[in-house]
Design a protein around this motif. Structure first.
Motif, short mmCIF file in Angstrom:
data_model
loop_
_atom_site.label_atom_id
_atom_site.label_comp_id
_atom_site.label_asym_id
_atom_site.label_seq_id
_atom_site.Cartn_x
_atom_site.Cartn_y
_atom_site.Cartn_z
N UNK A 118 -2.85 13.57 13.37
CA UNK A 118 -3.77 12.60 12.75
C UNK A 118 -3.38 12.34 11.31
N UNK A 119 -2.98 13.39 10.59
CA UNK A 119 -2.62 13.24 9.18
C UNK A 119 -1.41 12.33 8.99
N UNK A 120 -0.53 12.25 9.98
CA UNK A 120 0.62 11.36 9.89
C UNK A 120 0.20 9.89 9.86
N UNK A 121 -0.97 9.59 10.35
CA UNK A 121 -1.43 8.19 10.40
C UNK A 121 -2.25 7.81 9.18
N UNK A 169 0.85 -1.19 0.00
CA UNK A 169 0.00 0.00 0.00
C UNK A 169 0.89 1.24 0.00
N UNK A 170 0.31 2.39 0.27
CA UNK A 170 1.08 3.62 0.38
C UNK A 170 0.46 4.51 1.43
N UNK A 171 1.22 5.51 1.83
CA UNK A 171 0.75 6.44 2.85
C UNK A 171 0.58 7.81 2.23
N UNK A 172 -0.45 8.53 2.64
CA UNK A 172 -0.62 9.90 2.20
C UNK A 172 0.39 10.82 2.84
N UNK A 173 1.09 10.32 3.84
CA UNK A 173 2.05 11.15 4.56
C UNK A 173 3.37 11.23 3.82
N UNK A 174 3.89 12.42 3.68
CA UNK A 174 5.16 12.62 2.98
C UNK A 174 6.34 12.17 3.83
N UNK A 175 6.10 11.70 5.07
CA UNK A 175 7.22 11.26 5.92
C UNK A 175 7.95 10.08 5.29
N UNK A 176 7.25 9.33 4.41
CA UNK A 176 7.89 8.20 3.76
C UNK A 176 8.95 8.63 2.77
N UNK A 177 8.94 9.89 2.37
CA UNK A 177 9.97 10.38 1.45
C UNK A 177 11.00 11.25 2.17
N UNK A 178 11.02 11.15 3.48
CA UNK A 178 12.03 11.86 4.25
C UNK A 178 11.57 13.17 4.85
N UNK A 179 10.35 13.59 4.56
CA UNK A 179 9.84 14.85 5.12
C UNK A 179 9.16 14.60 6.45
N UNK A 180 9.28 15.57 7.35
CA UNK A 180 8.61 15.47 8.64
C UNK A 180 7.19 16.01 8.57
N UNK A 181 6.84 16.60 7.44
CA UNK A 181 5.52 17.19 7.28
C UNK A 181 4.54 16.18 6.72
N UNK A 182 3.32 16.14 7.22
CA UNK A 182 2.31 15.26 6.65
C UNK A 182 1.79 15.79 5.33
N UNK A 183 0.93 15.03 4.70
CA UNK A 183 0.40 15.37 3.39
C UNK A 183 -0.32 16.72 3.38
N UNK A 184 0.02 17.56 2.41
CA UNK A 184 -0.66 18.86 2.27
C UNK A 184 -2.13 18.66 1.88
N UNK A 185 -2.42 17.55 1.22
CA UNK A 185 -3.81 17.26 0.85
C UNK A 185 -4.64 17.01 2.11
N UNK A 186 -4.13 16.19 3.00
CA UNK A 186 -4.87 15.89 4.23
C UNK A 186 -5.01 17.11 5.12
N UNK A 187 -3.96 17.92 5.19
CA UNK A 187 -4.05 19.14 5.99
C UNK A 187 -5.10 20.09 5.40
N UNK A 188 -5.20 20.11 4.09
CA UNK A 188 -6.18 20.99 3.45
C UNK A 188 -7.61 20.60 3.77
N UNK A 189 -7.83 19.31 4.09
CA UNK A 189 -9.18 18.86 4.45
C UNK A 189 -9.50 19.12 5.92
N UNK A 190 -8.56 19.71 6.65
CA UNK A 190 -8.83 20.08 8.04
C UNK A 190 -8.26 19.17 9.09
N UNK A 191 -7.54 18.11 8.69
CA UNK A 191 -6.94 17.22 9.68
C UNK A 191 -5.76 17.90 10.37
N UNK A 192 -5.57 17.60 11.65
CA UNK A 192 -4.41 18.12 12.35
C UNK A 192 -3.17 17.31 11.97
N UNK A 193 -1.99 17.85 12.25
CA UNK A 193 -0.74 17.22 11.85
C UNK A 193 -0.61 15.80 12.38
#
Length: 393
Positions: free
Chosen positions: A351-354, A325-349
């Motif tokens: 929760x978006x990491x999961x 599978x894959x994760x919407x979180x950009x942490x898998x590519x070395x970034x500490x920031x979660x997905x900008x898409x998930x943050x745009x939907x109102x999720x907090x940092x």
């Protein structure tokens, strides 16, 4: 080696259909001509390109001459956004572009790059399902707005946008409308003769075709400034000798996808998607579906956020169980920031990491889904048992 392997990363890429490979094979060897040559081998290659163009156009009910082949879906997005923006500015139409907060990087980065070239842009927000409001789009249009680019369906959360309504807003205001349909084309029915879209992006490897080949539908009469210059191939819009095997593969994949859609394969997948979603949400507490549901969601797409754990841990343990599978979180590519898409939907940092995305293919079976529903809950329990956030709740 695990007892079973289940590939659920079809939004990233699909397995090339054996019939597509069979169609492509001769154009690597005995039919190797350059389609721009006038001799027999060149004419043979040109005929294959023409056939593939017609097959690709038929998938979205377009005219063959309105389909431009590119090196990728990302290149098609770049050509649409940059090519239209430059052409319209040259005509004195204005230099304001509108896009959304959840676009693929190919479109969003193109818009932001144009911002450094003297253009202005507005990024529209989305609601909790990742939906763009047609009213918000209308309110954002200015007298100097020339281009709107909003994706047909989102790759991370599966939400299908109200493309017809968004396009109607653009038509009322005389604004050009581009949509990135890379995730949608071949999986849901699209008819560009009915939809008010001026340009539409597709990619073969998202519909069981080869990688490295994309296409851009350009409505008749639309003028673009090319982003690649050279021999003037593809109606002068995409220079470079055509990748004949890949183009043939795109055409065959499009033909197969159309037949599958005509047979109702999207409805069958949607039923399995809903079964999968219900299973995950019922078996794993404090888990939430991301994106829209029902008819507003891609039929093969599921995505979740699982509280108190991170996507990377889930991916590693799922991989060990033979589930890919894959994760919407950009942490898998070395970034500490979660997905900008998930943050745009109102999720907090946190929760978006999961986040986790599991996307099916027409080859996915109920037994595959049941296997995932068996293996996934214990993985979540194991990770939560190690999570300091879960233990403190």
């Amino acid at each position: 080696m695990t007892a079973r392997e289940v590939y659920l990363d079809n939004s990233a890429t699909t397995r090339t259909d054996p019939r597509v490979l069979e169609a492509m094979a001769p154009y690597f060897s005995e039919k190797y001509g350059n389609p721009n040559s006038l001799h027999k081998y060149g004419r043979e290659a040109r005929a294959a390109v023409d056939t593939a163009r017609a097959q690709t156009a038929a998938l979205i009910n377009a005219e063959p001459a309105d389909v431009v082949f590119t090196g990728a879906g990302s290149e098609a997005d770049n050509l649409a956004v940059k090519g239209a923006a430059w052409a319209l500015r040259e005509k004195g139409k204005g230099a304001h572009i509108i896009t959304s907060a959840i676009e693929h990087h190919a479109a969003l980065s193109s818009v932001k790059w144009l911002g450094k070239m003297g253009f202005e842009y507005t990024i529209l927000p989305v609601d909790g399902r990742g939906m763009v409001s047609p009213d918000a789009l209308e309110a954002a249009i200015r007298p100097d707005t020339t281009l709107v680019t909003i994706m047909f369906a989102n790759n991370e959360i599966g939400t299908i946008q109200p493309i017809k309504k968004l396009g109607e807003v653009c038509r009322r205001h005389g604004v050009m409308f581009h949509t990135d349909a890379v995730q949608a084309a071949g999986h849901i029915k699209i008819d560009v003769k009915e939809l008010p879209v001026d340009m539409l992006t597709m990619a073969a490897h998202k519909m069981y075709g080869p990688k490295g080949i994309g296409a851009l539908y350009v409505r008749r009469g639309i003028k673009l400034i090319p982003t690649l210059h050279g021999g003037g191939q593809e109606f002068g819009l995409r220079s470079g000798t055509e990748n004949v095997p890949a183009i043939v593969g795109f055409g065959k994949a499009a033909e197969i996808a159309k037949a599958r859609l005509d047979a109702g394969a999207d409805k069958k997948l949607a039923a399995m998607r809903d079964y999968f979603i219900e299973g995950v949400l019922s078996k794993i507490p404090e888990t939430r579906l991301t994106g829209a549901a029902g008819d507003d969601r891609l039929p093969f797409h599921t995505s979740f956020v699982v509280k108190y754990i991170e996507g990377e841990g889930m991916l590693l343990l799922l991989d060990a169980a033979g589930i890919y599978a894959s994760s919407g979180s950009a942490c898998t590519s070395g970034s500490l920031e979660p997905s900008y898409v998930l943050l745009a939907t109102g999720l907090d940092h946190a929760t978006a990491h999961g986040s986790l995305r599991l996307t099916m293919s027409h080859e996915t079976t109920k037994e595959d889904i049941d296997y995932v529903l068996e293996k996934f809950p214990p993985i979540v329990e194991k990770l939560r048992a190690m999570s300091p956030f879960y233990n403190k709740k």
